[in-house]
Design a protein around this motif. Sequence first.
Motif, PDB file in Angstrom:
ATOM      1  N   ARG A 283      61.501  56.493  55.903  1.00  0.00           N
ATOM      2  CA  ARG A 283      60.712  56.914  57.062  1.00  0.00           C
ATOM      3  C   ARG A 283      60.024  55.734  57.734  1.00  0.00           C
ATOM      4  NH1 ARG A 283      57.935  62.576  54.877  1.00  0.00           N
ATOM      5  NH2 ARG A 283      59.824  63.833  54.989  1.00  0.00           N
ATOM      6  N   ALA A 286      62.574  53.752  59.683  1.00  0.00           N
ATOM      7  CA  ALA A 286      62.901  54.434  60.940  1.00  0.00           C
ATOM      8  C   ALA A 286      61.792  54.249  61.963  1.00  0.00           C
ATOM      9  CB  ALA A 286      63.144  55.922  60.673  1.00  0.00           C
ATOM     10  N   SER A 287      60.542  54.211  61.485  1.00  0.00           N
ATOM     11  CA  SER A 287      59.421  54.070  62.411  1.00  0.00           C
ATOM     12  C   SER A 287      59.387  52.685  63.051  1.00  0.00           C
ATOM     13  CB  SER A 287      58.107  54.346  61.670  1.00  0.00           C
ATOM     14  OG  SER A 287      56.996  54.125  62.517  1.00  0.00           O
ATOM     15  N   THR A 289      61.673  50.512  63.416  1.00  0.00           N
ATOM     16  CA  THR A 289      62.867  50.133  64.173  1.00  0.00           C
ATOM     17  C   THR A 289      63.069  50.986  65.424  1.00  0.00           C
ATOM     18  OG1 THR A 289      64.200  51.590  62.733  1.00  0.00           O
ATOM     19  CG2 THR A 289      64.080  49.240  62.157  1.00  0.00           C
ATOM     20  N   THR A 290      62.353  52.082  65.558  1.00  0.00           N
ATOM     21  CA  THR A 290      62.537  52.954  66.727  1.00  0.00           C
ATOM     22  C   THR A 290      61.285  53.101  67.578  1.00  0.00           C
ATOM     23  OG1 THR A 290      62.004  54.945  65.424  1.00  0.00           O
ATOM     24  CG2 THR A 290      64.324  54.286  65.552  1.00  0.00           C
ATOM     25  N   ILE A 291      60.103  52.778  67.030  1.00  0.00           N
ATOM     26  CA  ILE A 291      58.853  52.947  67.767  1.00  0.00           C
ATOM     27  C   ILE A 291      58.298  51.577  68.146  1.00  0.00           C
ATOM     28  CG2 ILE A 291      56.475  53.788  67.683  1.00  0.00           C
ATOM     29  CD1 ILE A 291      57.355  55.932  65.757  1.00  0.00           C
ATOM     30  N   ASP A 350      62.122  63.381  71.673  1.00  0.00           N
ATOM     31  CA  ASP A 350      63.397  62.962  72.271  1.00  0.00           C
ATOM     32  C   ASP A 350      64.549  63.845  71.819  1.00  0.00           C
ATOM     33  OD1 ASP A 350      63.499  62.219  69.662  1.00  0.00           O
ATOM     34  OD2 ASP A 350      63.950  60.107  70.020  1.00  0.00           O
ATOM     35  N   GLU A 357      63.452  62.919  77.427  1.00  0.00           N
ATOM     36  CA  GLU A 357      62.312  62.808  76.538  1.00  0.00           C
ATOM     37  C   GLU A 357      61.055  63.391  77.199  1.00  0.00           C
ATOM     38  OE1 GLU A 357      65.055  59.245  75.939  1.00  0.00           O
ATOM     39  OE2 GLU A 357      64.123  60.314  77.634  1.00  0.00           O
ATOM     40  N   PRO A 438      56.400  58.863  61.445  1.00  0.00           N
ATOM     41  CA  PRO A 438      57.295  59.564  62.377  1.00  0.00           C
ATOM     42  C   PRO A 438      56.684  60.896  62.819  1.00  0.00           C
ATOM     43  CG  PRO A 438      58.521  58.724  60.492  1.00  0.00           C
ATOM     44  CD  PRO A 438      57.083  58.520  60.171  1.00  0.00           C
ATOM     45  N   ASP A 480      52.073  54.040  69.696  1.00  0.00           N
ATOM     46  CA  ASP A 480      53.420  54.072  70.251  1.00  0.00           C
ATOM     47  C   ASP A 480      53.322  53.739  71.733  1.00  0.00           C
ATOM     48  OD1 ASP A 480      55.942  54.637  71.183  1.00  0.00           O
ATOM     49  OD2 ASP A 480      56.150  56.543  70.112  1.00  0.00           O
ATOM     50  N   ARG A 482      55.400  53.859  73.974  1.00  0.00           N
ATOM     51  CA  ARG A 482      56.089  54.794  74.854  1.00  0.00           C
ATOM     52  C   ARG A 482      55.179  55.945  75.264  1.00  0.00           C
ATOM     53  NH1 ARG A 482      60.875  56.339  70.919  1.00  0.00           N
ATOM     54  NH2 ARG A 482      58.977  56.680  69.671  1.00  0.00           N
TER      55      ARG A 482
END
Length: 507
Positions: A283, A286-287, A289-291, A350, A357, A438, A480, A482
């Motif tokens: 987890r 994933a955080s 590398t994507t956030i 997303d 999104e 996440p 984040d 985004r």
Amino acid sequence: MQTTQTQPEQRTLTMPKLGMTMTEGTVVRWLLGPGTHFEKGEPLVEVMTDKVNLEVEAPCTGQLLQILADEGETLPVGAPLALLAAEGRDPAAAAAAAASLPPSIQAAQPRPAAETRSALYPSVPAPGQDDWEDREERVASTPAAKREAALHAIDLRSIAQAGFPLPLTRADVLAFIERHQPDQDRSAVRATPLARKMAREHQLDLASLAEQKGGEKVTRADVETALALRQQQTTAQPSPGDRATAPLRPQAPTAPTPVAALAESEEAEVVPLSPTRRLIGQRMLASVTTIPHIYLDLEIDMSEAERCRQSLARSLAAQGEAAPSLTALIIRAVAAALRTHPEVNATLDDSGGPGKEVIRRWRAVHIGVAVDTGQALLTPVIRHADRQTLPELAGNLRRLVEGARAGKLSPDDLSGATFTISNLGMYGIDTFHAIIPPGQSAILAIGKVAQRGVVIADGPTSHSPRLEIRPIMKVSLSADHRVLDGATGSRFLQRCKLLLENPYLLL
């Protein structure tokens, strides 16, 4: 007048869905054995979910007929775990029904009698020598039976043709092995089915592993550790070029890797990843590398917060209640700040795909609090933290922390957070930057409260500032980018600072 005794109802105990996000569970250990009577609500088996171990309670009063899932097995929600005989409401009828069970069940044998099995599976015909060719390899059997047969390279058709009633169980496979392959001393090695399978695939000596464990059951972790050390030893061998120049010498046969030697290799200690540690790693990877993370740091004067906490502690002590911790006060301030700045209490959704999104701003404030349990970092969730008084919040925090360290929390206690707080101040950490969990847009990292020199001015136009020693706490907001920009995160941090430096606004 004749009376009819009610036969016990056969029921299947299945893997329960113990949380909203649970999809599978691992059988840790059975608390009762086959043939044992139990009461409704009595724990039958311990199951491990993503992060916690929980006891599955009996749904009725009755008897454990047969265990279908072995310890160490990971099964999806709804998979069968055991067969139960549920007793009726009338105690006399229940006692008569229990007495009418087949002798093999009354004697606590692991396999129910053929009559009981036929009643459970009326649609399965009895096996015969003539119809097996038409049925090919489709033999009714439990998943545990299939795994056990595969481990020993036994055709399930051979077991059915030997007269064992359908559906075949793991106990049938073991009985077939004892009857037809007596040369195999299975009692010498105790191992979980998954450990047997892995050892078979990688040609590991289970007997040696069991011997080094003092006869204890060999688990998947033991096999994984042995494989890791073997790989380590393989990579440490000299290269082909080195072998060409090295003098030839006779090599002794390679002995099986002992478990006792796994903990201390020459280069490193081999520690297999636990399921919890593996899940956390996945987890967090994933955080990051994507956030896209942004970090905002701030210092907060905790003088008034500490005075307020001590004053409240004296008042609660007079009533026989525990004092709130500094973490509880911080949670209270953060929850109030999230109500003022709902844009922080949000996440990026997303699920609709690229270009679709949306930002979801949660109406409820559920704050997760990172807790070190000694084995893993868990994050129990305080739900509707903004609606609780400080004493209520402090009590719920104590309950969740104690439950996390005792392994008694449910999956729902560990899911659903909309914002997270991680406090490492008690470990002497000044400041740090946390990874966003996440499903959330921000996490607040709390450092220790330390005495520092602060320049104090009586007003904005004061010409005589002075230096004072104040308890200062450093905090860092990971956000984040985004969902939040720097200005939005800064306004949220300023609100937290205002409430903690004027804590009476929270009462």
